[in-house]
Design an enzyme around this catalytic site. Structure first.
Site, PDB file in Angstrom:
ATOM      1  N   ARG A 139      66.135 -37.732   5.629  1.00  0.00           N
ATOM      2  CA  ARG A 139      65.497 -38.903   6.205  1.00  0.00           C
ATOM      3  C   ARG A 139      65.277 -39.976   5.168  1.00  0.00           C
ATOM      4  O   ARG A 139      64.966 -39.692   4.016  1.00  0.00           O
ATOM      5  CB  ARG A 139      64.152 -38.525   6.827  1.00  0.00           C
ATOM      6  N   SER A 142      62.916 -31.112  -1.792  1.00  0.00           N
ATOM      7  CA  SER A 142      62.289 -29.810  -1.525  1.00  0.00           C
ATOM      8  C   SER A 142      63.094 -28.623  -2.049  1.00  0.00           C
ATOM      9  O   SER A 142      63.531 -27.763  -1.279  1.00  0.00           O
ATOM     10  CB  SER A 142      62.081 -29.655  -0.025  1.00  0.00           C
ATOM     11  N   ASP A 174      58.011 -31.206  -1.265  1.00  0.00           N
ATOM     12  CA  ASP A 174      57.494 -31.467   0.091  1.00  0.00           C
ATOM     13  C   ASP A 174      56.094 -30.892   0.310  1.00  0.00           C
ATOM     14  O   ASP A 174      55.277 -31.476   1.028  1.00  0.00           O
ATOM     15  CB  ASP A 174      58.467 -30.983   1.189  1.00  0.00           C
TER      16      ASP A 174
HETATM   17 MG    MG Z   1      60.639 -31.025   5.592  1.00  0.00          MG
END
Ligand code: MG
Ligand code: ADP
Length: 402
Positions: free
Chosen positions: A25, A89, A143
């Site tokens: 994203r 992450s 994250d």
């Molecule tokens: Mg995530």
């Protein structure tokens, strides 16, 4: 970093990237201050094709920059040089707020020439290669940390971040005097536990089953992330499939016939566990879910499959709960308290959408850490927002000299 640096005075527009799961994203986060602090987000999801996740590092980072370029066009912001926070992450050796050497890829990623390198550098180089826009990469954030920070923005008792999505991980705030390798005894520091890697030194072997070993052996990173492989969304469906294969081999399921379908890796996604375990679902509906997966089942088969799904997701929730209980009780002990009240900020689709996972996790924590009162709050999009918040704080404090 101490949480108290979130001073509620930061404002402005920030770009954030969230890389590390099913979706990549790109976000613009607008932070306004005033009577009510408000954070507004605009984001777009981009697919990362398998051949790019597992191609060369250069291709991966070029693709990321291509997505950023598309997003900036879409937002009409190509010519504004924005500060950027990067939620990444994966396990990193973080030596500075904008420096993180990738230790090893996990989950579905396996791009070459990235492990051991600073991923912020890799991103900066890709931006240079494209030579189309400029960004100030201010912070790289795990994250879990982004999730904790986002919740802490609203609830100062939030000192733990939990992810139960594609992967599984936790971070928490630790007293500086308990951290040996950093000088100073004042204040607190955020510790990313990378608990998904728990068990890599064989200390979970007594609770691993042969199904876990099958799943591990068939993964991109055999031997690694053993705890994650028992607890996270990427793997629960695959554990179920291994058990179903075994039960079928023993003649207990699907009339003893192992079809090509059942042998297909990945057919059983974790979202099907959520559907099958839903309390409102009649057995006939379980059967039709299995049918849609190409698995012909009798009524008995459906009962067994539902039982297997329940066992796998329950174990996952209990293991996460046990890990969380250990973390909160350690925090309590380290602070010399008889009783601890603390909040966990949570992100992740497994936690949010599975019908029982979150309840079982909380029950387990209550049972195993009776001297702690642990509240769980969902962070709406914490993984993405957190990177922007941390970026904002860094700029406000003048930590970043671009
Ligand atoms: Mg995530
Ligand atoms: P991230 O990839 O950042 O962890 P999510 O938190 O959205 O993103 O987690 C995605 C994972 O959640 C998927 O890999 C999948 O395994 C799992 N998942 C998706 N839908 C469901 C569902 N309905 N119930 C349980 N798990 C799900």
């Amino acid at each position: 970093m101490s949480l108290s640096v979130v001073t509620f005075t930061e404002r402005g527009k920030y770009l954030a990237l969230d890389l590390g799961g099913t979706n990549f994203r790109v976000l613009v986060v607008k932070i306004r201050t005033g009577m009510r602090n408000s954070v507004r987000m605009y984001n777009k999801i981009y697919a990362i094709p398998l051949e790019i996740m597992q191609g060369t590092g250069e291709e991966l980072f070029d693709h990321i920059v291509q997505c950023i370029s598309d997003f900036l066009d879409y937002m009409g912001m190509k010519n504004t040089r924005l500060p950027l926070g990067f939620t990444f992450s994966f396990p990193c050796n973080q030596t500075g707020i904008d420096k993180g050497d990738l230790v090893s890829w996990t989950k579905g990623f396996k791009a070459t020439d990235c492990e051991g390198y600073d991923v912020v550098d890799l991103l900066r180089e890709a931006i240079k290669r494209r030579n189309e826009f400029d960004l100030d990469i201010v912070a790289i954030v795990n994250d879990t940390v982004g999730t904790m920070m986002t919740c802490a923005y609203e609830d100062p008792k939030c000192q733990i971040g939990l992810i139960a999505g594609t992967g599984s991980n936790v971070c928490y705030m630790e007293e500086m005097n308990n951290i040996e390798f950093v000088e100073g005894d004042e204040g607190q520091m955020c510790v990313n536990t990378e608990w998904g890697g728990f068990g890599e030194n064989d200390n979970t072997e007594d609770i691993r089953t042969r199904y876990d070993r099958e799943v591990d052996g068939g993964s991109l990173n055999p031997g690694k992330q053993r705890f994650e492989k028992m607890t996270s969304g990427m793997y629960l469906g695959e554990i179920v499939r291994q058990i179903l294969i075994d039960l079928t081999k023993r003649g207990l399921l699907f009339r003893g016939r192992i079809t090509e379908r059942l042998k297909t890796k990945g057919i059983f996604e974790t979202k099907f566990l959520s559907q099958i375990e839903s309390d409102r679902l009649a057995l006939l509906q379980v059967r039709s879910i299995l049918q849609s997966l190409g698995l012909d089942s009798t009524c008995d088969d459906s009962i067994i499959v539902k039982e297997v799904c329940g066992a796998v997701s329950r174990r996952a929730a209990q293991l996460c709960g046990a890990g969380m209980a250990a973390v909160v009780d350690k925090i309590r002990e380290n602070r010399g308290l008889d009783h601890l009240e603390i909040t966990v900020g949570v992100d992740g689709t497994l936690y949010k959408l599975h019908p029982h996972f979150s309840t079982i996790l909380k029950d387990t924590v209550r049972e195993l850490a009776p001297n702690c009162k642990v509240d769980f709050i969902l962070s709406e999009d914490g993984s993405g927002k957190g990177a922007a918040l941390i970026t904002a704080v860094m700029l406000t404090l003048g930590f970043f000299k671009g």
